[in-house]
Design an enzyme around this catalytic site. Structure first.
Site, mmCIF file in Angstrom:
data_model
loop_
_atom_site.group_PDB
_atom_site.id
_atom_site.type_symbol
_atom_site.label_atom_id
_atom_site.label_comp_id
_atom_site.label_asym_id
_atom_site.label_seq_id
_atom_site.Cartn_x
_atom_site.Cartn_y
_atom_site.Cartn_z
ATOM 1 N N VAL A 17 0.832 -1.202 0.000
ATOM 2 C CA VAL A 17 0.000 0.000 0.000
ATOM 3 C C VAL A 17 0.866 1.250 0.000
ATOM 4 C CG1 VAL A 17 -1.781 1.296 1.222
ATOM 5 C CG2 VAL A 17 -1.873 -1.203 1.185
ATOM 6 N N GLU A 130 -9.812 6.090 6.958
ATOM 7 C CA GLU A 130 -10.723 5.468 5.992
ATOM 8 C C GLU A 130 -10.206 4.121 5.492
ATOM 9 O OE1 GLU A 130 -13.841 4.673 4.508
ATOM 10 O OE2 GLU A 130 -13.952 6.864 4.570
ATOM 11 N N VAL A 133 -10.724 0.052 7.260
ATOM 12 C CA VAL A 133 -11.839 -0.892 7.127
ATOM 13 C C VAL A 133 -12.296 -0.931 5.675
ATOM 14 C CG1 VAL A 133 -14.186 -1.477 7.822
ATOM 15 C CG2 VAL A 133 -12.618 -0.457 9.488
ATOM 16 N N ILE A 137 -13.428 0.922 -0.142
ATOM 17 C CA ILE A 137 -14.831 1.266 0.072
ATOM 18 C C ILE A 137 -14.929 2.440 1.040
ATOM 19 C CG2 ILE A 137 -17.058 0.448 0.900
ATOM 20 C CD1 ILE A 137 -16.141 -2.383 0.260
ATOM 21 N N GLY A 188 -2.718 -15.351 -3.925
ATOM 22 C CA GLY A 188 -2.243 -14.207 -3.155
ATOM 23 C C GLY A 188 -3.294 -13.553 -2.284
ATOM 24 N N GLU A 191 -2.453 -15.037 3.214
ATOM 25 C CA GLU A 191 -1.050 -14.998 3.600
ATOM 26 C C GLU A 191 -0.537 -16.424 3.818
ATOM 27 O OE1 GLU A 191 0.700 -12.291 3.725
ATOM 28 O OE2 GLU A 191 -0.894 -10.791 3.552
ATOM 29 N N LYS A 206 -11.932 -4.888 12.637
ATOM 30 C CA LYS A 206 -12.759 -3.965 11.858
ATOM 31 C C LYS A 206 -14.127 -3.782 12.502
ATOM 32 C CE LYS A 206 -10.247 -5.280 7.697
ATOM 33 N NZ LYS A 206 -10.233 -6.124 6.485
ATOM 34 N N GLY A 308 -5.919 -4.768 -1.462
ATOM 35 C CA GLY A 308 -5.122 -4.497 -2.650
ATOM 36 C C GLY A 308 -4.368 -3.195 -2.494
#
Length: 438
Positions: A17, A130, A133, A137, A188, A191, A206, A308
């Protein structure tokens, strides 16, 4: 019009990320600046290993191992390290210096959220999360801002893409749990150690964040009831589909009233039967979705990619632009709303429905004996399906009994299942799943 100086941004972490955040910030800096009202200057990227291989080629001059010095040179700190330490210490250092913080660290927020928000409030800084979670989205900001004037009654979320992918593969392709997990690992989605996903730990973190935000109440992670999907079998999934349900692991947060009339909240994670007609039943693959039930707004669903690098980076950059705008406009950070301080009830207070599958003696009186057990525990039967001996896993002299209950307290339903296991006519209780969304 006076042009505002560049807003200095420090990035902590350059994993999947973090690297994408850096790339997008460098490639689209001008466009982001026009939205923020000021230039966004990436002043450095703190990493553990300067020589590590990364998904994105990053300018070497931006890389540093001195995270603390980098923090002190920034207006906004983006924390994408993950885990508790050193992330907690670095975020506290950033907030203490007056910098705003953008984080996607669900474990940190679920465990130390109140401490971090208190520190931010004391110095007039803002903590944005943001990306913590459901990945890309937008769910945190709608709960925090758009629905702040409404009363949220319930949230049901598919908030872990790995487990949804596994259960979806079992449902649509008939894969066993082991085979579906192997496929998820190969692609993928899972993990090498999938424990956090398949045992529900990720979803529980979450759920704690969503419940705290939706109900204006601090919901500690330890108060979230958690069950994973390792016990879900292909037989359960097939039986669910035959009965008009889909098995999904849900993070459920809702307002409750206990037997004494006290209002409180519940946060829980477990695999459940979702009716095929419910919008969450059609969430396939590794997608996430959050279904919100509000008093005035009614039913709302937020759907999209829950993980992702690029997708989650989108949420991070959205927070970053919001933080930069605050610097341009001025003013203190907005404190988190936790004024309600409702009690967090244990799982036993929840009311839900069970679907119980068992093998019983194929003899007169067996069904009435089972019905008697349910009646003694105050649980009423809604549906009954009986199949005579010879079904898969059952002896020829037994029958398979599938009972759907009406809504009842979780404590009474759990006690009923325990009593059924000790009932002489019951040879085995093979499946117990809750029903949600019906």
């Amino acid at each position: 019009m006076i042009e505002y100086r560049n807003v200095r941004v420090a990035l902590l972490g350059a994993g999947s990320v973090g690297a994408q955040v850096a790339r997008l910030l460098l490639e689209h800096g001008d466009e982001l600046a026009s939205r923020a009202g000021a230039g966004l200057e990436l002043v450095g990227i703190a990493v553990r290993d300067l020589a590590a291989t990364r998904d994105v080629d990053l300018p070497e001059e931006l890389l540093t191992t001195d995270a603390e010095s980098l923090i002190l040179s920034a207006d906004i700190v983006v924390e994408l390290i993950g885990g508790i330490e050193p992330a907690r210490s670095l975020v506290l250092r950033a907030l203490g210096s007056g910098a705003d913080v953008v984080t996607g660290n669900k474990a940190l927020l679920a465990t130390h959220g109140p401490e971090l928000f208190q520190e931010a409030e004391q110095v007039g800084a803002q903590l944005y999360y943001e990306a913590a979670v459901a990945g890309a989205i937008p769910i945190i900001r709608p709960l925090h801002d758009s629905l702040a004037g409404d009363r949220i009654e319930r949230i049901m979320g598919i908030v872990n893409g790995t487990t949804n992918f596994i259960l979806d593969l079992m449902d649509r392709q008939g894969a066993t749990f082991a085979d579906a997990l192997a496929t998820a690992t190969e692609l993928g989605y899972a993990e090498a150690d999938p424990t956090a996903d398949i045992e529900g730990y990720d979803a529980a973190q979450k759920a704690a964040i969503l419940a705290s935000l939706a109900f204006h109440t601090s919901v500690p992670l330890a108060a979230v009831h958690r069950e994973g999907i390792t016990g879900v079998t292909i037989d359960q999934v097939r039986a669910a589909r035959k009965a008009g349900y889909v098995v999904k692991i849900l993070a459920t947060c809702e307002r409750l009233t206990d037997e004494d009339g006290r209002e409180g909240v519940s946060a829980r994670v477990y695999p459940a039967l979702v009716p095929e007609s419910h919008p969450l039943a059609s969430v396939h693959g590794a997608k996430n979705a959050v279904f919100v039930e509000a008093e005035a707004a009614g039913d709302l669903m937020f759907y999209g990619a829950g993980a992702g690098g690029v997708q989650t980076a989108s949420a991070v950059l959205g927070d970053l632009v919001s933080a930069a705008r605050r610097h341009v406009i001025g003013g203190p950070g907005i404190a988190e709303s936790t004024q309600s301080n409702l009690p967090v009830f244990p799982i036993g207070v929840v009311t839900t429905r069970y679907q119980i599958t068992m093998h019983v003696d194929d003899a007169p009186g067996a069904l009435s004996a089972v019905a008697g057990v349910l009646a003694r525990h105050g649980v009423s039967v809604e549906t009954v399906e009986q199949t005579s001996g010879g079904t898969e896993g059952a002896a020829p002299t037994t029958a398979t009994l599938v009972i759907g209950t009406h809504r009842a307290r979780e404590a009474d339903l759990a006690a009923t299942v325990t009593a059924l296991r000790n009932e002489p006519v019951v040879t085995a209780v093979t499946s117990v799943l809750r029903v949600e969304g019906a």
